[in-house]
Design a protein around this motif. Structure first.
Motif, PDB file in Angstrom:
ATOM      1  N   GLY A 113       0.803  -1.206   0.000  1.00  0.00           N
ATOM      2  CA  GLY A 113       0.000   0.000   0.000  1.00  0.00           C
ATOM      3  C   GLY A 113       0.841   1.263   0.000  1.00  0.00           C
ATOM      4  N   THR A 114       0.325   2.303  -0.636  1.00  0.00           N
ATOM      5  CA  THR A 114       0.967   3.610  -0.633  1.00  0.00           C
ATOM      6  C   THR A 114      -0.094   4.674  -0.367  1.00  0.00           C
ATOM      7  OG1 THR A 114       2.415   5.116  -1.894  1.00  0.00           O
ATOM      8  CG2 THR A 114       0.760   3.905  -3.152  1.00  0.00           C
ATOM      9  N   GLN A 115       0.226   5.630   0.508  1.00  0.00           N
ATOM     10  CA  GLN A 115      -0.731   6.644   0.931  1.00  0.00           C
ATOM     11  C   GLN A 115      -0.842   7.756  -0.103  1.00  0.00           C
ATOM     12  OE1 GLN A 115      -2.706   6.899   3.913  1.00  0.00           O
ATOM     13  NE2 GLN A 115      -3.634   8.571   2.716  1.00  0.00           N
ATOM     14  N   VAL A 116      -2.077   8.082  -0.472  1.00  0.00           N
ATOM     15  CA  VAL A 116      -2.375   9.232  -1.318  1.00  0.00           C
ATOM     16  C   VAL A 116      -3.269  10.171  -0.519  1.00  0.00           C
ATOM     17  CG1 VAL A 116      -3.560  10.066  -3.386  1.00  0.00           C
ATOM     18  CG2 VAL A 116      -2.133   8.003  -3.490  1.00  0.00           C
ATOM     19  N   THR A 117      -2.824  11.406  -0.334  1.00  0.00           N
ATOM     20  CA  THR A 117      -3.590  12.404   0.397  1.00  0.00           C
ATOM     21  C   THR A 117      -3.797  13.621  -0.493  1.00  0.00           C
ATOM     22  OG1 THR A 117      -2.653  11.658   2.509  1.00  0.00           O
ATOM     23  CG2 THR A 117      -3.723  13.820   2.467  1.00  0.00           C
ATOM     24  N   VAL A 118      -5.056  14.017  -0.672  1.00  0.00           N
ATOM     25  CA  VAL A 118      -5.410  15.164  -1.503  1.00  0.00           C
ATOM     26  C   VAL A 118      -6.022  16.227  -0.610  1.00  0.00           C
ATOM     27  CG1 VAL A 118      -6.648  15.977  -3.524  1.00  0.00           C
ATOM     28  CG2 VAL A 118      -5.847  13.605  -3.430  1.00  0.00           C
ATOM     29  N   SER A 119      -5.383  17.374  -0.529  1.00  0.00           N
ATOM     30  CA  SER A 119      -5.858  18.463   0.312  1.00  0.00           C
ATOM     31  C   SER A 119      -6.777  19.381  -0.471  1.00  0.00           C
ATOM     32  CB  SER A 119      -4.676  19.259   0.869  1.00  0.00           C
ATOM     33  OG  SER A 119      -3.951  19.897  -0.162  1.00  0.00           O
ATOM     34  N   SER A 120      -7.690  20.045   0.240  1.00  0.00           N
ATOM     35  CA  SER A 120      -8.615  20.975  -0.382  1.00  0.00           C
ATOM     36  C   SER A 120      -8.083  22.391  -0.381  1.00  0.00           C
ATOM     37  CB  SER A 120      -9.975  20.917   0.312  1.00  0.00           C
ATOM     38  OG  SER A 120      -9.844  21.245   1.683  1.00  0.00           O
TER      39      SER A 120
END
Length: 120
Positions: A113-120
């Motif tokens: 698994g690899t973390q993907v974080t999308v900020s607003s």
């Protein structure tokens, strides 16, 4: 033993892009489907995209038109190009390989698994 190693995750702003890679350390049986699942906090793991050994692709409705899956069989690598990212795309993304031999039971390989974080 085959291992799937993922890379390319990170933190991006909404509307940005990321490219995930998944490299197999060993030879995968030729009759297979590879792809990506994702799991967000409080939600079940869901299928994002997949591609057969022959190159046929399919996508979840939520990512159609934004994500593109591809593979390079010579490099034993599958890619997920993610464009126009949204905060709801935030999740841990898991690479998988589903092997479906003729006249033999099917079996799966999973990446860490690899973390993907999308900020607003």
């Amino acid at each position: 033993q085959v291992h799937l190693v993922e890379s390319g995750g990170g933190l991006v702003q909404a509307g940005g892009s990321l490219r995930l890679s998944c490299a197999a350390s060993g030879t995968i049986f030729s009759r297979n489907t590879m792809g990506w699942y994702r799991q967000a906090p409080g939600k079940q793991r869901e299928l994002v995209a997949q591609i057969t050994n022959g190159g046929s692709t399919s996508y979840a409705d939520a990512v159609k038109g934004r994500f593109t899956i591809s593979r390079d069989n010579a490099k034993n690598t599958v890619y997920l190009q993610m464009n126009s990212l949204k905060p709801e795309d935030t999740a841990v993304y898991y690479c998988y390989a589903h092997v479906n031999p003729i006249f033999r039971p099917s079996y799966d390989y999973w990446g860490q698994g690899t973390q993907v974080t999308v900020s607003s």
